[in-house]
Motif scaffolding. Sequence first.
Motif, PDB file in Angstrom:
ATOM      1  N   MET A  75       9.685  -1.268   5.279  1.00  0.00           N
ATOM      2  CA  MET A  75       9.793   0.194   5.275  1.00  0.00           C
ATOM      3  C   MET A  75       8.458   0.822   4.861  1.00  0.00           C
ATOM      4  O   MET A  75       8.015   1.803   5.467  1.00  0.00           O
ATOM      5  N   GLY A  76       7.811   0.262   3.845  1.00  0.00           N
ATOM      6  CA  GLY A  76       6.504   0.768   3.425  1.00  0.00           C
ATOM      7  C   GLY A  76       5.486   0.664   4.543  1.00  0.00           C
ATOM      8  O   GLY A  76       4.727   1.594   4.814  1.00  0.00           O
ATOM      9  N   SER A  77       5.486  -0.460   5.206  1.00  0.00           N
ATOM     10  CA  SER A  77       4.548  -0.674   6.317  1.00  0.00           C
ATOM     11  C   SER A  77       4.800   0.307   7.462  1.00  0.00           C
ATOM     12  O   SER A  77       3.865   0.874   8.032  1.00  0.00           O
ATOM     13  N   LEU A  78       6.064   0.544   7.799  1.00  0.00           N
ATOM     14  CA  LEU A  78       6.388   1.488   8.875  1.00  0.00           C
ATOM     15  C   LEU A  78       6.012   2.918   8.492  1.00  0.00           C
ATOM     16  O   LEU A  78       5.589   3.700   9.343  1.00  0.00           O
ATOM     17  N   ARG A  79       6.145   3.253   7.227  1.00  0.00           N
ATOM     18  CA  ARG A  79       5.805   4.606   6.785  1.00  0.00           C
ATOM     19  C   ARG A  79       4.295   4.844   6.724  1.00  0.00           C
ATOM     20  O   ARG A  79       3.865   5.985   6.588  1.00  0.00           O
ATOM     21  N   MET A  80       3.517   3.797   6.812  1.00  0.00           N
ATOM     22  CA  MET A  80       2.059   3.947   6.800  1.00  0.00           C
ATOM     23  C   MET A  80       1.473   4.026   8.207  1.00  0.00           C
ATOM     24  O   MET A  80       0.265   4.152   8.357  1.00  0.00           O
ATOM     25  N   SER A  89       4.554   8.730   6.119  1.00  0.00           N
ATOM     26  CA  SER A  89       4.647   9.319   4.799  1.00  0.00           C
ATOM     27  C   SER A  89       4.090   8.352   3.756  1.00  0.00           C
ATOM     28  O   SER A  89       4.817   7.492   3.255  1.00  0.00           O
ATOM     29  N   PRO A  90       2.803   8.486   3.421  1.00  0.00           N
ATOM     30  CA  PRO A  90       2.220   7.597   2.415  1.00  0.00           C
ATOM     31  C   PRO A  90       2.909   7.699   1.054  1.00  0.00           C
ATOM     32  O   PRO A  90       3.020   6.704   0.338  1.00  0.00           O
ATOM     33  N   ILE A  91       3.397   8.887   0.707  1.00  0.00           N
ATOM     34  CA  ILE A  91       4.083   9.055  -0.580  1.00  0.00           C
ATOM     35  C   ILE A  91       5.357   8.210  -0.609  1.00  0.00           C
ATOM     36  O   ILE A  91       5.638   7.509  -1.593  1.00  0.00           O
ATOM     37  N   ASP A  92       6.145   8.271   0.469  1.00  0.00           N
ATOM     38  CA  ASP A  92       7.350   7.449   0.541  1.00  0.00           C
ATOM     39  C   ASP A  92       7.002   5.962   0.597  1.00  0.00           C
ATOM     40  O   ASP A  92       7.714   5.126   0.042  1.00  0.00           O
ATOM     41  N   ALA A  93       5.911   5.630   1.284  1.00  0.00           N
ATOM     42  CA  ALA A  93       5.466   4.234   1.340  1.00  0.00           C
ATOM     43  C   ALA A  93       5.118   3.736  -0.066  1.00  0.00           C
ATOM     44  O   ALA A  93       5.442   2.600  -0.420  1.00  0.00           O
ATOM     45  N   MET A  94       4.480   4.594  -0.870  1.00  0.00           N
ATOM     46  CA  MET A  94       4.168   4.215  -2.249  1.00  0.00           C
ATOM     47  C   MET A  94       5.448   3.846  -2.997  1.00  0.00           C
ATOM     48  O   MET A  94       5.481   2.848  -3.719  1.00  0.00           O
ATOM     49  N   GLU A  95       6.486   4.638  -2.805  1.00  0.00           N
ATOM     50  CA  GLU A  95       7.765   4.362  -3.479  1.00  0.00           C
ATOM     51  C   GLU A  95       8.348   3.028  -3.017  1.00  0.00           C
ATOM     52  O   GLU A  95       8.859   2.255  -3.827  1.00  0.00           O
ATOM     53  N   ASN A  96       8.273   2.753  -1.703  1.00  0.00           N
ATOM     54  CA  ASN A  96       8.782   1.477  -1.204  1.00  0.00           C
ATOM     55  C   ASN A  96       8.000   0.305  -1.791  1.00  0.00           C
ATOM     56  O   ASN A  96       8.594  -0.693  -2.203  1.00  0.00           O
ATOM     57  N   ARG A 116      -3.167   0.754  -0.701  1.00  0.00           N
ATOM     58  CA  ARG A 116      -3.541   1.484   0.519  1.00  0.00           C
ATOM     59  C   ARG A 116      -2.836   2.834   0.593  1.00  0.00           C
ATOM     60  O   ARG A 116      -3.437   3.850   0.944  1.00  0.00           O
ATOM     61  N   ALA A 117      -1.548   2.866   0.240  1.00  0.00           N
ATOM     62  CA  ALA A 117      -0.796   4.124   0.267  1.00  0.00           C
ATOM     63  C   ALA A 117      -1.372   5.108  -0.759  1.00  0.00           C
ATOM     64  O   ALA A 117      -1.498   6.302  -0.472  1.00  0.00           O
ATOM     65  N   CYS A 118      -1.712   4.613  -1.932  1.00  0.00           N
ATOM     66  CA  CYS A 118      -2.338   5.478  -2.952  1.00  0.00           C
ATOM     67  C   CYS A 118      -3.680   6.001  -2.452  1.00  0.00           C
ATOM     68  O   CYS A 118      -4.001   7.183  -2.617  1.00  0.00           O
ATOM     69  N   PHE A 119      -4.462   5.121  -1.837  1.00  0.00           N
ATOM     70  CA  PHE A 119      -5.773   5.494  -1.321  1.00  0.00           C
ATOM     71  C   PHE A 119      -5.647   6.590  -0.263  1.00  0.00           C
ATOM     72  O   PHE A 119      -6.350   7.604  -0.318  1.00  0.00           O
ATOM     73  N   VAL A 120      -4.733   6.407   0.681  1.00  0.00           N
ATOM     74  CA  VAL A 120      -4.526   7.386   1.751  1.00  0.00           C
ATOM     75  C   VAL A 120      -4.036   8.713   1.180  1.00  0.00           C
ATOM     76  O   VAL A 120      -4.391   9.781   1.668  1.00  0.00           O
ATOM     77  N   SER A 121      -3.252   8.640   0.098  1.00  0.00           N
ATOM     78  CA  SER A 121      -2.742   9.850  -0.558  1.00  0.00           C
ATOM     79  C   SER A 121      -3.772  10.478  -1.492  1.00  0.00           C
ATOM     80  O   SER A 121      -3.475  11.463  -2.168  1.00  0.00           O
ATOM     81  N   GLU A 122      -4.950   9.883  -1.527  1.00  0.00           N
ATOM     82  CA  GLU A 122      -6.069  10.333  -2.360  1.00  0.00           C
ATOM     83  C   GLU A 122      -5.767  10.256  -3.853  1.00  0.00           C
ATOM     84  O   GLU A 122      -6.329  10.992  -4.649  1.00  0.00           O
ATOM     85  N   ASP A 123      -4.889   9.328  -4.223  1.00  0.00           N
ATOM     86  CA  ASP A 123      -4.639   9.025  -5.629  1.00  0.00           C
ATOM     87  C   ASP A 123      -5.516   7.826  -5.969  1.00  0.00           C
ATOM     88  O   ASP A 123      -5.054   6.698  -6.105  1.00  0.00           O
TER      89      ASP A 123
END
Length: 162
Positions: A75-80, A89-96, A116-123
């Motif tokens: 799910m995280g991979s698909l959301r990225m 949704s990188p934020i949802d991917a972070m949660e997954n 990667r999800a944090c990076f894309v979300s600029e966190d």
Amino acid sequence: YRFFRLFPQRSDFTDPFSPLGSVFFSKKLFHGTPLEQRMVEVASFLAKRHQHTAAVGVLSNVGSDHYDLGYHLLMGSLRMRREDALFYSPIDAMENYQEALKLDAANQRALMGYARACFVSEDYEQALEAYEQLLQQNPDHQGAQLNAAVCLTNLGRAEEDS
């Protein structure tokens, strides 16, 4: 085709003649059945064959009692995937990925996905922490080294050695 068009309960099934294609497993019909235990495998199979929309449809029918490591990673991979604008949704991917890390804290795939999800979300602070954890597990990981350096640059701490 004619039977499908004339069948009064056709809305209960996915239209096999739709230009978007169809996946029989993506209907609620299978929720709570023994087949539900295999839905993550089916979605993984579809994702490997670039059927991402169908994979999301199948995963949407997985009950929360079947949310395992494989589910959260997929799910995280698909959301990225930026190509799937409706599901991106990188934020949802972070949660997954966080849920995956709760199940297996040493999982490098989950850690890399989270970073990667944090990076894309600029966190960048969280991304840097995740890349540093990856580098503790695998100091020769060049992608993690490079991304950690980029995080430091974006945080204005380029002179630090990661």
